[in-house]
Design an enzyme around this catalytic site. Structure first.
Site, mmCIF file in Angstrom:
data_model
loop_
_atom_site.group_PDB
_atom_site.id
_atom_site.type_symbol
_atom_site.label_atom_id
_atom_site.label_comp_id
_atom_site.label_asym_id
_atom_site.label_seq_id
_atom_site.Cartn_x
_atom_site.Cartn_y
_atom_site.Cartn_z
ATOM 1 C CD GLU A 39 -8.192 -1.094 -5.323
ATOM 2 O OE1 GLU A 39 -7.245 -0.304 -5.083
ATOM 3 O OE2 GLU A 39 -8.025 -2.172 -5.923
ATOM 4 C CE LYS A 110 -6.729 -3.584 -8.942
ATOM 5 N NZ LYS A 110 -6.220 -3.310 -7.579
ATOM 6 C CB CYS A 145 -6.331 0.668 -8.203
ATOM 7 S SG CYS A 145 -4.991 1.249 -7.134
ATOM 8 C CB VAL A 172 0.846 1.631 -2.117
ATOM 9 C CG1 VAL A 172 -0.366 1.318 -1.270
ATOM 10 C CG2 VAL A 172 1.089 0.514 -3.140
HETATM 11 C C1 ACM Z 1 -3.710 -1.147 -6.321
HETATM 12 O O1 ACM Z 1 -4.144 -1.695 -7.342
HETATM 13 N N1 ACM Z 1 -4.415 -1.127 -5.215
HETATM 14 C C2 ACM Z 1 -2.397 -0.499 -6.345
#
Ligand code: ACM
Length: 270
Positions: A39, A110, A145, A172
């Site tokens: 990402e 996203k 992500c 994370v």
């Molecule tokens: C994320 O979506 N960067 C945890």
């Protein structure tokens, strides 16, 4: 067999050229049919204002898009890369998919924004893409992500025919490592997670990105795995054909056995 390369590295916040150089160097010796990058791999992650992000936001024809399209042509590979996108005066946290011989990238924005991303990006408004590639005979689903926490995303991609889910990431936490194999099993498909590593510190807050990029097979087994730290290019060979048969014994088929007519209804006995 299709060769999938999953790239882990530590992008530098706000230094696109350094990040493109790092990607070039990592991919120089790599021969693969599909390459998945993390990402926001050209910009770094922890932007807290739109003004800071703006110089790094991409659109088709931009510096990084040109770079990846040229790389896709040179390697005759599909390249899936997370990048910030500028469109219609807004910014999106997007995945661009570049294909050799096709000038226009597929863009996924996203859907589920994580943490402080909401201060910089708009929530995505695209559908979830399933990209059919006749040359490789594979269908690639794209998610990004934090989408992993929403099983609907991988299910929608699987129902749309995805045989490999490519998931650029800047993760994370560690919980995803339990869940991603489940996404592979419950949908009987491959999952390639390209996570970044390293840290970013902004305004006294440090984010530690957890690495451990991985490729899971349709039975949830690890095909390739990177360490928590350090650059890595994982190489995995995948065969999409078993993903087309969703049965797992002579009586059960995870798609045919679904009961969507029951999924919208809750009964509340007194
Ligand atoms: C994320 O979506 N960067 C945890």
């Amino acid at each position: 067999m299709i060769r999938v390369a999953t790239v882990q590295f530590s992008p530098v916040l706000g230094d696109r050229q350094a990040n493109l150089d790092a990607i070039s160097k990592l991919l120089d010796p790599v021969e693969a049919d599909i390459i998945v990058l993390p990402e926001l791999c050209t910009s770094g992650y922890f932007f807290v204002s739109r003004e800071e992000l703006a110089p790094f936001a991409e659109a088709p024809g931009g510096v990084a898009c040109d770079f990846f399209q040229r790389l896709a042509e040179a390697k005759q590979a599909i390249i899936v890369a997370g990048m910030p996108e500028a469109a219609d005066g807004c910014f999106y946290n997007s995945v661009f998919t570049f294909r050799p011989g096709i000038a226009e990238p597929v863009i996924y924005r996203k859907a589920h924004l994580f943490y402080q991303e909401r201060f910089v990006f708009e929530p995505g408004d695209t559908a979830f893409p399933v990209i059919r590639d006749e040359r490789l005979d594979v269908s690639i689903g794209i998610m990004l992500c934090y989408d992993w926490r929403f099983p609907e995303v991988s299910r929608v991609l699987a129902l749309g025919g995805a045989e490999l889910i490519a998931c650029p990431s800047n993760l994370v936490t560690d919980a995803w490592r339990k869940v991603m194999p489940a996404r592979a099993i419950e949908n009987k498909l491959y999952v390639a997670v390209a996570n970044r590593c390293g840290t970013e510190t902004v305004g006294g807050e440090t984010l530690l990105f957890k690495g451990c990029s991985a490729v899971y097979d349709p039975w949830g087994e690890v095909v390739a795995l990177a360490g928590a730290e350090g650059d890595a290019v994982l190489l995995a060979k995948i065969d999409p054909r078993p993903c087309r048969d969703k049965s797992f014994n002579e009586f059960n088929d995870i798609f045919a056995d679904r009961r969507p007519e029951l999924y919208g209804a809750i009964c509340r006995p007194r």
